[in-house]
Structure formats: structure tokens, C-alpha cells
Design a protein around this motif. Structure first.
Motif, PDB file in Angstrom:
ATOM      1  N   THR A 141       0.840  -1.193   0.000  1.00  0.00           N
ATOM      2  CA  THR A 141       0.000   0.000   0.000  1.00  0.00           C
ATOM      3  C   THR A 141       0.874   1.242   0.000  1.00  0.00           C
ATOM      4  OG1 THR A 141      -1.870   1.086   1.113  1.00  0.00           O
ATOM      5  CG2 THR A 141      -0.120   0.238   2.520  1.00  0.00           C
ATOM      6  N   GLN A 142       0.284   2.362  -0.404  1.00  0.00           N
ATOM      7  CA  GLN A 142       0.957   3.649  -0.268  1.00  0.00           C
ATOM      8  C   GLN A 142       0.905   4.098   1.187  1.00  0.00           C
ATOM      9  OE1 GLN A 142      -0.064   5.391  -4.705  1.00  0.00           O
ATOM     10  NE2 GLN A 142      -1.289   6.052  -3.001  1.00  0.00           N
ATOM     11  N   GLU A 195      -2.728  12.269  -0.139  1.00  0.00           N
ATOM     12  CA  GLU A 195      -3.120  11.734  -1.437  1.00  0.00           C
ATOM     13  C   GLU A 195      -3.270  12.860  -2.454  1.00  0.00           C
ATOM     14  OE1 GLU A 195      -4.250   8.803  -4.240  1.00  0.00           O
ATOM     15  OE2 GLU A 195      -3.458   8.546  -2.212  1.00  0.00           O
ATOM     16  N   VAL A 227       3.255  10.787  -0.553  1.00  0.00           N
ATOM     17  CA  VAL A 227       3.136   9.388  -0.140  1.00  0.00           C
ATOM     18  C   VAL A 227       4.418   8.637  -0.491  1.00  0.00           C
ATOM     19  CG1 VAL A 227       0.621   9.373  -0.496  1.00  0.00           C
ATOM     20  CG2 VAL A 227       2.148   8.587  -2.331  1.00  0.00           C
ATOM     21  N   LEU A 274       5.319   5.323  -2.304  1.00  0.00           N
ATOM     22  CA  LEU A 274       4.622   4.411  -3.204  1.00  0.00           C
ATOM     23  C   LEU A 274       4.687   2.988  -2.666  1.00  0.00           C
ATOM     24  CD1 LEU A 274       5.823   5.792  -6.651  1.00  0.00           C
ATOM     25  CD2 LEU A 274       3.786   6.414  -5.335  1.00  0.00           C
ATOM     26  N   ALA A 275       3.789   2.146  -3.132  1.00  0.00           N
ATOM     27  CA  ALA A 275       3.785   0.743  -2.714  1.00  0.00           C
ATOM     28  C   ALA A 275       5.132   0.106  -3.053  1.00  0.00           C
ATOM     29  CB  ALA A 275       2.655  -0.009  -3.412  1.00  0.00           C
ATOM     30  N   ASP A 302       7.951   0.802  -6.506  1.00  0.00           N
ATOM     31  CA  ASP A 302       9.344   1.250  -6.465  1.00  0.00           C
ATOM     32  C   ASP A 302      10.277   0.179  -7.026  1.00  0.00           C
ATOM     33  OD1 ASP A 302       9.030   3.810  -5.393  1.00  0.00           O
ATOM     34  OD2 ASP A 302       9.110   3.097  -3.327  1.00  0.00           O
ATOM     35  N   VAL A 315      -0.846   6.091  -9.388  1.00  0.00           N
ATOM     36  CA  VAL A 315      -0.163   6.736  -8.266  1.00  0.00           C
ATOM     37  C   VAL A 315      -0.545   8.211  -8.245  1.00  0.00           C
ATOM     38  CG1 VAL A 315       1.775   5.113  -8.376  1.00  0.00           C
ATOM     39  CG2 VAL A 315       1.925   7.283  -9.584  1.00  0.00           C
TER      40      VAL A 315
END
Length: 236
Positions: free
Chosen positions: A62-63, A74, A79, A81-82, A86, A222
């Protein structure tokens, strides 16, 4: 020579078990198969870049908000990133040990740390002063000395360090920013998340002399990077 990854049976520590599960259950199944990238996820400790309030979510798919207000995080793109996003971006950029890298959107500094582990030098720009300092402190604490975080607007401010071998946008844009393409060295690669809700594509541009070759190999959604152009979308 690459060292083999740990197996689940080798792991007793709960944090390391959670890290192993993140790699094997989230990241590897998402077509991240480069063993050097997978090994890096064990050595660059994601939990060291996560805000204290979200330590329990460090290895979840999850973010993670970097702003006390989840809605603001958001909306403003603040944030982490998940992990799988990445990792796959890092894999597909094929960063080399001689590369000079520009990142737009430092956030917590985690992606900058991953990039720095593979590159010669990383310059990471962060528009929010508090996040820029957060990322700097995280990188210092992790012992990363070849990544520099600057408080700067990557969409509008001058970027004097080019050309770069790799440019990565750690947030989405409506279209590839042409001025960033001009900062690519011949043979350089740019990675970005391009499109509009609910459909965006990971987009990679490679410079070959005066030509730019583009591929869009996977879907992702994203949050937006701030201040990049938003072309009008016509509706009929």
C-alpha cells in the motif's frame, strides 16, 4: 557473485519475516525478477524511511502517507509508493554503477536510497521543505552518502546538474515533461507514471542520439506530482 536470498525457514526475526514476505508475496510475483534488485530490498531497510505512525505498514502492499492528513497526502502526492511499484521501476530503469540519476519527488528518501545503492550519484528534488529534511535525515541515518536531497520544484525550478543517465519521476504526470527529456544523456533513460485516473502507464523513454524510444510495459495508479502541465481533456 550474487548471494542467494534467505528462505522463510532461515528467518526467526518477525521484521525480517515481514520483509521476506513483502519480497516473495508482493514484489517477485509482480514480475520483479532481477535478483540484484530483490537482494537490495533486504539491505535498504524500508522501515527506516517510514513515518513513526506507520511503522506497522512498512511492508504492506500500500501507499504510506507522508502527511498527517491522509486526504491531503493523497491530494498533494505526499506518499511513499507501494513497495512493488518502487521495485519494478528500479528494475526497469536498469541503473548502472556509473549512472548519474535525477529523481523528482524525494518523499521519504526511500527510492533515492534504492537508486543510490546502484548508481554513482543521485540528486533528488522535493517540493515540500519538511519532506526534504525528512528524506535527508533518513538517508543520513541509513548511511547513504551519494544521494543529495534538494528542496526544489522539479516542474518549475532550474535543474543545473544535467545531463543525467537516469531520470525518475516518483509520482504521476499527465504527459512526459519535454524539458526533462532535454536533460538526458545519449543512452539515458527516463521513467515516469503517465496518464489520468483510472488508467496510468509506467512509461520509459530512452534517448538514442536525436531519437527518443518509448515503451509502456505496465499499468499503475499513483498520485500526481505537483505543478506539471495538465493538458485539457476534451469530452464529446
Amino acid at each position: 557473485m550474487n548471494m542467494p536470498l534467505n528462505t522463510s525457514a532461515d528467518i526467526c526475526d518477525p521484521t525480517e519475516q515481514a520483509r521476506y514476505n513483502m519480497v516473495e508475496q508482493q514484489i517477485r510475483p509482480w514480475n520483479v525478477l532481477d535478483e540484484a534488485v530483490l537482494e537490495l530490498l533486504f539491505t535498504v531497510r524500508r522501515e527506516e524511511f517510514v513515518p513513526p505512525a506507520y511503522q506497522g505498514a512498512a511492508f504492506i502492499d500500500t501507499q504510506i502517507p507522508l502527511n498527517p492528513s491522509v486526504e491531503e497526502a493523497e491530494r498533494l502526492g505526499q506518499v511513499m509508493l507501494a513497495p512493488r511499484v518502487d521495485a519494478r521501476m528500479l528494475q526497469d530503469l536498469q541503473v548502472q554503477s556509473t549512472d548519474r540519476v535525477l529523481e523528482i519527488g524525494a518523499g521519504s528518501g526511500y527510492m533515492a536510497a534504492l537508486l543510490a545503492a546502484r548508481a554513482e550519484r543521485v540528486v533528488s528534488l522535493e517540493i515540500v521543505p519538511e519532506l526534504a529534511e525528512f528524506a535527508r535525515e533518513n538517508l543520513r541515518s541509513a548511511g547513504v552518502d551519494n544521494a543529495e536531497v534538494r528542496q526544489s520544484d522539479g516542474a518549475l525550478d532550474p535543474i543545473p546538474d544535467g545531463p543525467f543517465d537516469v531520470i525518475v519521476l516518483s509520482g504521476s504526470v499527465a504527459e512526459i515533461p519535454q524539458r526533462l527529456l532535454g536533460l538526458l544523456r545519449d543512452g539515458g533513460r527516463l521513467g515516469a507514471f503517465v496518464g489520468h485516473m483510472p488508467m496510468m502507464r509506467a512509461t520509459f523513454v530512452r534517448r538514442q542520439g536525436d531519437r527518443y524510444e518509448t515503451t509502456q510495459p505496465w499499468d499503475v495508479v499513483v498520485p500526481r506530482l505537483r505543478h506539471f502541465p495538465e493538458p485539457t481533456r476534451f469530452k464529446f
